[in-house]
Scaffold this motif. Structure first.
Motif, PDB file in Angstrom:
ATOM      1  N   VAL A 453      -4.406  15.370  13.247  1.00  0.00           N
ATOM      2  CA  VAL A 453      -4.775  13.973  13.424  1.00  0.00           C
ATOM      3  C   VAL A 453      -4.835  13.301  12.052  1.00  0.00           C
ATOM      4  O   VAL A 453      -5.423  13.845  11.111  1.00  0.00           O
ATOM      5  CB  VAL A 453      -6.129  13.863  14.140  1.00  0.00           C
ATOM      6  CG1 VAL A 453      -6.538  12.410  14.282  1.00  0.00           C
ATOM      7  CG2 VAL A 453      -6.057  14.547  15.491  1.00  0.00           C
ATOM      8  N   PRO A 454      -4.196  12.139  11.890  1.00  0.00           N
ATOM      9  CA  PRO A 454      -4.268  11.464  10.571  1.00  0.00           C
ATOM     10  C   PRO A 454      -5.719  11.161  10.186  1.00  0.00           C
ATOM     11  O   PRO A 454      -6.559  10.821  11.027  1.00  0.00           O
ATOM     12  CB  PRO A 454      -3.470  10.179  10.783  1.00  0.00           C
ATOM     13  CG  PRO A 454      -2.591  10.465  11.956  1.00  0.00           C
ATOM     14  CD  PRO A 454      -3.349  11.392  12.825  1.00  0.00           C
ATOM     15  N   ASP A 484      -1.570  11.565   6.630  1.00  0.00           N
ATOM     16  CA  ASP A 484      -1.074  12.640   7.491  1.00  0.00           C
ATOM     17  C   ASP A 484      -0.248  13.571   6.616  1.00  0.00           C
ATOM     18  O   ASP A 484       0.868  13.242   6.212  1.00  0.00           O
ATOM     19  CB  ASP A 484      -0.220  12.072   8.636  1.00  0.00           C
ATOM     20  CG  ASP A 484       0.115  13.134   9.665  1.00  0.00           C
ATOM     21  OD1 ASP A 484       0.153  14.329   9.314  1.00  0.00           O
ATOM     22  OD2 ASP A 484       0.322  12.783  10.846  1.00  0.00           O
ATOM     23  N   LYS A 485      -0.792  14.750   6.301  1.00  0.00           N
ATOM     24  CA  LYS A 485      -0.185  15.625   5.303  1.00  0.00           C
ATOM     25  C   LYS A 485       1.047  16.363   5.824  1.00  0.00           C
ATOM     26  O   LYS A 485       1.785  16.933   5.031  1.00  0.00           O
ATOM     27  CB  LYS A 485      -1.205  16.637   4.822  1.00  0.00           C
ATOM     28  CG  LYS A 485      -2.399  16.010   4.124  1.00  0.00           C
ATOM     29  CD  LYS A 485      -3.368  17.081   3.640  1.00  0.00           C
ATOM     30  CE  LYS A 485      -4.563  16.451   2.911  1.00  0.00           C
ATOM     31  NZ  LYS A 485      -5.535  17.455   2.425  1.00  0.00           N
ATOM     32  N   PRO A 513       7.294   4.565   7.130  1.00  0.00           N
ATOM     33  CA  PRO A 513       8.155   5.720   7.458  1.00  0.00           C
ATOM     34  C   PRO A 513       7.760   6.941   6.624  1.00  0.00           C
ATOM     35  O   PRO A 513       6.981   6.844   5.683  1.00  0.00           O
ATOM     36  CB  PRO A 513       9.546   5.222   7.082  1.00  0.00           C
ATOM     37  CG  PRO A 513       9.293   4.262   5.958  1.00  0.00           C
ATOM     38  CD  PRO A 513       7.971   3.586   6.271  1.00  0.00           C
ATOM     39  N   ASN A 514       8.347   8.127   7.007  1.00  0.00           N
ATOM     40  CA  ASN A 514       8.134   9.319   6.185  1.00  0.00           C
ATOM     41  C   ASN A 514       8.773   9.097   4.817  1.00  0.00           C
ATOM     42  O   ASN A 514       9.878   8.572   4.696  1.00  0.00           O
ATOM     43  CB  ASN A 514       8.774  10.547   6.840  1.00  0.00           C
ATOM     44  CG  ASN A 514       7.975  10.989   8.051  1.00  0.00           C
ATOM     45  OD1 ASN A 514       6.771  10.742   8.114  1.00  0.00           O
ATOM     46  ND2 ASN A 514       8.652  11.614   9.007  1.00  0.00           N
ATOM     47  N   VAL A 515       8.033   9.496   3.784  1.00  0.00           N
ATOM     48  CA  VAL A 515       8.471   9.264   2.409  1.00  0.00           C
ATOM     49  C   VAL A 515       8.686  10.599   1.749  1.00  0.00           C
ATOM     50  O   VAL A 515       7.835  11.479   1.835  1.00  0.00           O
ATOM     51  CB  VAL A 515       7.418   8.429   1.634  1.00  0.00           C
ATOM     52  CG1 VAL A 515       7.899   8.179   0.220  1.00  0.00           C
ATOM     53  CG2 VAL A 515       7.156   7.126   2.362  1.00  0.00           C
ATOM     54  N   ARG A 537      -0.214   7.322   3.016  1.00  0.00           N
ATOM     55  CA  ARG A 537       0.390   8.398   2.226  1.00  0.00           C
ATOM     56  C   ARG A 537       0.975   9.441   3.190  1.00  0.00           C
ATOM     57  O   ARG A 537       0.381   9.719   4.227  1.00  0.00           O
ATOM     58  CB  ARG A 537      -0.644   9.053   1.310  1.00  0.00           C
ATOM     59  CG  ARG A 537      -1.186   8.131   0.223  1.00  0.00           C
ATOM     60  CD  ARG A 537      -2.242   8.799  -0.592  1.00  0.00           C
ATOM     61  NE  ARG A 537      -3.439   9.047   0.216  1.00  0.00           N
ATOM     62  CZ  ARG A 537      -4.529   9.648  -0.255  1.00  0.00           C
ATOM     63  NH1 ARG A 537      -4.579  10.050  -1.494  1.00  0.00           N
ATOM     64  NH2 ARG A 537      -5.567   9.841   0.520  1.00  0.00           N
ATOM     65  N   SER A 538       2.059  10.036   2.808  1.00  0.00           N
ATOM     66  CA  SER A 538       2.667  11.071   3.652  1.00  0.00           C
ATOM     67  C   SER A 538       3.549  11.956   2.802  1.00  0.00           C
ATOM     68  O   SER A 538       3.863  11.629   1.668  1.00  0.00           O
ATOM     69  CB  SER A 538       3.497  10.436   4.765  1.00  0.00           C
ATOM     70  OG  SER A 538       4.595   9.740   4.203  1.00  0.00           O
TER      71      SER A 538
END
Length: 545
Positions: A453-454, A484-485, A513-515, A537-538
């Motif tokens: 879970v974020p 969300d790691k 988006p995913n970075v 952050r991701s």
């Protein structure tokens, strides 16, 4: 026994009376022989049976007893039945035997019978013979009748012997019948053990052992654990012992406590399940069960190679193709061939393919881990659903959770395919059953990666720094951090309400988006009363393992 003559109107000749005495003697002696035969056979059989029940005679002793009984009974039958049936019953033979027993007759009876033999059958008057006086012959007949009337002719018919044999039968029956009726099973066993002295007919024991599974002689796969299930009934004294004799190895035994009615499927018995690891039974072996006075024979178990996986299309088996769920943004990929451990995200669709060295009749993939939590929670899965359809559907999903995965077989029974979504994380057993019923097992561990879970952190407004009360026209700065790691934040929004009874409103903050790279910050802001700011952050998820 004096001859009793009938009235003159029903006169019976002397020859007929003598013949009747012969027939009566024949019947009485034959009946005496039959009764003596029955009493001897039953009495000796009962005596041997009682002795066998007391001391458990060996096979040789029972064989000797059987020979002795047959010899004695056969001698009595030949002497008491066969010989009397050969007796002559004609008047002349009886007359001669009476003269031998009573010398006082002095050949008078035999002469009279000879004279009467040539006369009419309805009277005692002989016909005239050439050179023989009729008066002389009639006088000889009358003299013979007078002498016979004064003699105890009943001694020729041994009625006392018949009575003695009858009383012997009554005594033997009175002694044997209660023993047979008291325990019919043991009486039957004693009779069978005597009739077949060298056969395998053990005595009924106070404790009985019944093998429930497997059926013997049994076959099992090499490398598989051996499981033996049996029930113990009757007198439950002490513990049950399982002895194992491994071919080409040593022997060992284990004891199991007995608890009656410990299995609801088997009432009135103590059910024992013995399980032996493959390392303890690496080759063919035999087991023997012992409980109290009950003991089974050695039961054979043959250990043979099980069905095994072989390469498919030149690649090792098993082969898994993974299609991750959409929330991961991961592409479908082929996992390493022949892997025993795979790791995929939760909800991944796995396509399984493999090949075997023999033709299979059935195959399945079963969850091998602990299902206790699922089994305990499944009955109440419908609770908490107001929609009846949702409650029914949720219950069905809960019941199917952890169920065996069916595997399709090709026409030749050597290629296996299956598409499934693993519901639980842990070990799965790939069970392969060939046409002979032999089952082999291949373990595969499937690890499911759970989407975390974020983590959302509210930075503004901050208690102690921002005022808790605002004017209607004021602006509020809202600052949040969502982290969300594993798979990154794909969407973020703000829910707010004006007044306690106002409707809940949703305001999108940013599309993140995913970075690529580690923890690249991303922020977005929007004008709203109050104003909002957001930062996310991701990082890219870990590859398949």
């Amino acid at each position: 026994m004096a001859l009793v003559l009938r009235p003159p109107t029903e006169r019976v000749s002397l020859t007929d009376q003598l013949a009747e005495i012969g027939r009566a003697r024949k019947r009485v002696e034959a009946a005496s022989g039959v009764l003596a035969f029955a009493a001897t056979a039953a009495g000796l059989t009962a005596a041997v049976g009682v002795l066998d029940a007391a001391v458990h005679l060996g096979a040789a002793a029972r064989a000797l007893a059987l020979v002795a009984i047959l010899t004695a009974a056969g001698a009595i039958w030949l002497r008491g039945v066969v010989r009397p049936m050969r007796y002559r019953t004609d008047a002349l033979a009886i007359a001669l035997e009476l003269e031998n027993r009573f010398p006082a007759l002095n050949d008078a009876l035999a002469s009279a019978v000879s004279f009467l033999g040539s006369g009419d059958a309805d009277d005692d008057r002989p016909r005239a013979r050439s050179g023989v006086s009729g008066r002389l012959t009639a006088s000889a007949v009358r003299v013979a009748e007078r002498k016979v009337s004064r003699l105890p002719l009943d001694r020729l018919v041994p009625t006392w012997q018949c009575w003695r044999a009858a009383w012997a039968c009554v005594i033997v029956t009175g002694a044997v019948a209660p023993l047979v009726l008291w325990n019919t099973a043991r009486a039957g066993t004693a009779l069978v053990r005597l009739a077949d002295p060298f056969g395998a007919h053990p005595w009924p024991t106070k404790t009985r052992v019944e093998v429930l599974a497997p059926a013997f002689p049994a076959r099992m796969s090499k490398g598989e654990a051996f499981e033996l299930k049996f029930a113990v009934r009757g007198a439950l004294t002490g513990a049950a012992t399982v002895q194992v004799r491994v071919e080409g190895g040593g022997e060992f035994e284990e004891q199991f406590p007995l608890a009656v009615n410990n299995d609801p499927k088997v009432s009135g018995a103590a059910v024992v399940t013995a399980r032996f690891d493959p390392a303890r039974v690496p080759a063919s072996f035999a087991v023997r069960l012992t409980a109290n006075d009950a003991e089974t024979d050695w039961l054979e178990v043959t250990v043979v190679p099980p069905p095994r996986l072989v390469p498919l299309d030149g690649r090792p088996s098993p082969q898994f193709h993974a299609t991750p769920p959409a929330y991961t943004n991961l592409p479908a990929a082929q996992l390493p061939d022949g892997a025993a451990v795979i790791e995929v995200p939760t909800g991944t669709v796995l396509r399984f393919r493999a090949a075997t060295d023999v033709r299979l009749s059935a195959a399945s993939l079963a969850f091998y881990g602990d299902r206790a939590a699922v089994l305990n929670a499944a009955p109440v899965a419908f609770l908490g659903h107001m929609n009846p359809l949702a409650a029914v559907g949720c219950q069905g999903l809960a019941d199917a959770l952890g169920a065996d995965v069916p595997i399709a077989l090709s026409e030749d029974g050597r290629v296996l395919t299956a598409d499934f979504v693993p519901p639980l994380s842990g070990q799965y057993a790939l069970r392969l059953t060939d046409d002979s019923g032999l089952t082999g097992t291949r373990l595969v561990e499937i690890r499911l990666t759970i989407d975390p879970v974020p983590v959302v952190t509210l930075a503004r407004p901050l208690a102690g720094s921002d005022p808790p009360l605002l004017a209607p026209t004021a602006r509020v700065a809202v600052s949040t951090t969502a982290d969300d790691k594993l798979y990154g934040v794909r969407r973020s929004f703000l829910e707010y309400r004006v007044g306690r009874d106002g409707p809940v409103r949703v305001y999108p903050l940013a599309e993140v988006p995913n970075v690529s790279g580690a923890r690249s910050p991303r922020s977005g802001a929007a004008r709203l009363s109050p104003s909002c700011r957001q930062r996310a952050r991701s990082r890219r998820p870990a590859p398949y393992r």
